[in-house]
Motif scaffolding. Structure first.
Motif: not given
Ligand code: ZN
Ligand code: ZN
Length: 719
Positions: A682-684, A705-709, A712-716
């Motif tokens: 799901c992350h991908n 928090f995962h901020c997808f934009k 990319q995701c903020s969690c790296g």
């Protein structure tokens, strides 16, 4: 009533009774008679009217009575000073004090205690020193008030303590009680104990009680209980404060069973209906696992609960995340019962909104607070709001509010630093922490958890080590298991796996499953199968019913292509009867919360959601997305690959995101919350979705928090 038969003496007598019984109604009619002046103006009587209104909390009426006094004497002044200090207005009290021709000991004591109650150290101590300079005779109450006024100034306090000893005031029970309370409040448990046990038989119930409270505060529940039993044995008077402290002891021992027994004793003695004791019971039950139904019962048994009790109940609900809805409901019922919510009510209910991740309810409560005249500078309310906006994914509003606050304390900075760390903006988090140090706002153990995890996420190994040492050496904060977990994470992420393992082996706590799970995650990232197996076994031993380590281990094996071992892990999991907790995700759209589980079929718009996802999947595959079937492996034992892919596509977080996208305006950011950690596929997938739709998608999972934009995701990609 025949007025003629009134004598001055009976008038005085009734007035005194009114004061003792806080009988405002009779008192007022007496004053009406007095003003009709069939009785000659008397300073003595005026003073008693001031006293009556002061005791009943009627400051304006007290002031009127004082202003009408023809020849105010020192007693009149003392009464009105008491009224002002009681209402927390020591400055006006001080102006009146300055008008007294010859203030007496009561004038001094009242004013110093008034300042002390508000924590105004400087004026309280200068009054005290003024008394000493003119050689004014003090008593135990003067010292007690001055001690309380020291607040956290331990140097000043020790000077006072030696003055008390040299002046022989340390034989006063009130002074010793204040000393015990002071030292315990400020963390000097040993000093508090030394004084208490040095008191011998003169110590009274107040000291016993203070000491029981002290043990409760220092989480030494067993000692508190032992002391209580000793009090009972000596047949000392036990009052509601002692009983409430005993409840605190059970709370810190998390001893629900002992608490129940004590509760039965309270019912026998009738104390359970006392609001103060009731508060203690609610606090106990709300902090013990599974105690909420008892909590409700206790609350229902108290007739006409006051604001404090309502607040305790709301706080109890909001501390238990799954009862957050009830917290909001309780808040509404309290208002319907005619209570005006205060700071404390708002702090609790705002935190319930954070737990619910309901931005709309949070905003509603925020505007209600403004309507209820909660001053916009009230720091505790602002802190709760900052945390609420951040937890609801609205980092900008959190920061805006933070910047508008007229002052910050440790909690404000902790909230903002944690907000940045959880949203993956670690640099801001560390920057704010450095500012905190420059501004001399003392960090706490909570601050360091955010700071260390920010270092871990940004790979700042050296900084992390530095802060870890700073915490111990500069601030004297004993690292807790959570800090060690952060260090394990820090080293593990940076690939220093053996060093991370050494931290686990040498930490002064029994490493919990979290420490090993952290190491396990690092092993997965760096492909260290041998250590992963060890870590996973430890996790399984400590928490046999948790599916996560099995899942992770199977993933590690399947990545390495070791299919036999994957089968073994699956068998182990089946044999142990471990089931994955069902995942669910939710999203708030138009003030309504929509909940999705995997393979959802209950939501009214579910067909549209599936259609959207099907279309989206085509576009994602064109952009290079490959479903990662490992995430479907354990759950879908024996299903064909095609079906597995389909099921993977219907995970709850994907459904919630899809629903968010089709039911909000183009370009609007969306926030999804998931009860478990987000799955790797799901992350991908959400990364691809954010790139294709150009939307900002935030997922708050059980961990961060995962901020997808823009893909990319903020969690790296590490969580
Ligand atoms: Zn998934
Ligand atoms: Zn992420």
């Amino acid at each position: 009533m025949n007025q003629i038969s009134w004598t001055l003496q009976s008038f005085r007598q009734i007035l005194k009774t009114c004061i003792a019984e806080r009988d405002l109604i009779t008192g007022k009619s007496l004053q009406a008679l007095y003003i009709k002046s069939f009785i000659a103006p008397s300073t003595y009587l005026s003073n008693h009217f001031i006293l009556l209104y002061s005791k009943c909390g009627r400051l304006t009426a007290a002031r009127k009575a004082f202003d009408a006094t023809i020849n105010p004497n020192v007693f009149s002044f003392n009464a009105i000073i008491a009224a002002y200090t009681k209402e927390s207005q020591p400055r006006i009290a001080h102006q009146l004090f300055d008008q007294i021709p010859q203030p007496d000991l009561v004038s001094y004591n009242t004013l110093i205690a008034g300042y002390a109650d508000r924590g105004d150290t400087v004026p309280a101590i200068s009054l005290f020193m003024g008394m000493r300079e003119i050689g004014f005779e003090m008593d135990g109450f003067t010292f007690s008030a001055a001690i309380t006024a020291c607040c956290d100034d331990i140097v000043l306090m020790s000077q006072l303590h030696s003055l008390a000893i040299s002046g022989g005031y340390d034989s006063y029970v009130s002074v010793n009680n204040s000393l015990v309370t002071y030292y315990s409040k400020n963390g000097y448990l040993e000093e508090a104990k030394r004084i208490f046990y040095g008191l011998g038989e003169i110590r009274d119930e107040v000291s016993w009680n203070s000491m029981i409270v002290v043990y409760g505060q220092h989480r030494e529940g067993k000692k508190a209980l032992a002391l209580y039993q000793e009090m009972v044995r000596r047949e000392l008077n036990v009052d509601m404060f002692t009983l409430a402290s005993v409840l605190t002891a059970f709370t810190c021992l998390e001893d629900l069973c002992g608490g129940h027994q004590f509760h039965a004793h309270l019912i026998k003695t009738g104390f359970h209906q006392n609001p103060h004791v009731g508060s203690g019971l609610i606090d106990l039950y709300s902090k013990c696992r599974g105690g909420m139904s008892d909590c409700r019962k206790v609350f229902q048994e108290i007739s006409g609960p006051d604001l404090v009790l309502w607040n305790t109940m709301i706080s109890g609900y909001s501390q238990n995340e799954e009862f957050s809805e009830e917290a909001l409901d309780c808040f509404r019922r309290m208002q319907r019962a005619g209570h005006r919510p205060d700071d404390c009510s708002f702090v609790c209910v705002i935190s319930a909104c954070s737990n619910l991740t309901s931005p709309s309810q949070g905003k509603q409560i925020h505007s209600l607070a403004l309507k209820c005249d909660i001053p916009s500078n009230r720091i505790s309310v602002n802190n709760a709001l900052v945390a609420m906006y951040s937890k609801c994914g609205n980092l900008q509003d959190a920061r805006r509010l933070f910047d508008r606050m007229p002052e910050h304390n440790t909690v404000s900075l902790n909230s903002m630093i944690a907000a940045y760390a959880q949203h993956g903006i670690e640099m801001q988090s560390l920057l704010l922490f450095e500012q905190m140090l420059v501004r001399d706002i003392p960090p706490t153990n909570v601050t360091f958890i955010s700071v260390l995890s920010a270092c871990a996420h940004t790979g700042k190994v050296e900084e992390g080590r530095k802060y870890f040492n700073m915490m111990k050496e500069k601030f004297g904060i004993k690292p807790e298991a959570e800090h060690y977990s952060c260090m394990i994470d820090l080293l593990g992420r940076a690939g220093k796996l053996s060093e991370a393992e050494r931290v686990i082996e040498t930490m002064p706590y029994n490493p919990g499953s979290i420490s090993w799970a952290t190491l396990l995650a690092a092993c997965r990232k760096h492909g260290n199968i041998e250590l992963a197996v060890k870590a996973a076994n430890q996790c399984i031993q400590l928490e046999p019913s948790n599916a996560a380590p099995y899942v992770m281990l199977a993933n590690i094996y399947s990545t390495a292509g070791r299919w036999d071992e994957v089968q073994t892990v699956r068998k182990l999991m089946r044999d142990a009867g471990v089931k994955k907790k069902p995942g669910c995700s939710w999203i708030e759209v138009n003030k309504r919360v929509h909940v999705f589980v995997a393979e959802d079929s209950s939501h009214p718009l579910i067909n549209e959601v599936y259609e959207f996802l099907e279309e989206m999947l085509k576009k994602m595959k064109q952009a290079g997305y490959m479903p990662d079937l490992r995430w479907a492996l354990l759950r879908d034992d024996g299903t064909r690959e095609g079906e597995r892919e389909l099921r993977l596509g219907h995970h709850s977080e994907k459904l919630a995101v899809a629903f968010g996208l089709i039911s909000t305006k183009e370009g609007e950011p969306i926030l999804v919350v998931k009860n478990l950690r987000i799955c790797g596929d799901c992350h991908n997938a959400i990364k691809f979705i954010s790139a294709i739709t150009g939307r900002e998608i935030t997922v708050r999972d059980a961990h961060r928090f995962h901020c997808f934009k823009e893909g990319q995701c903020s969690c790296g990609d590490y969580w």
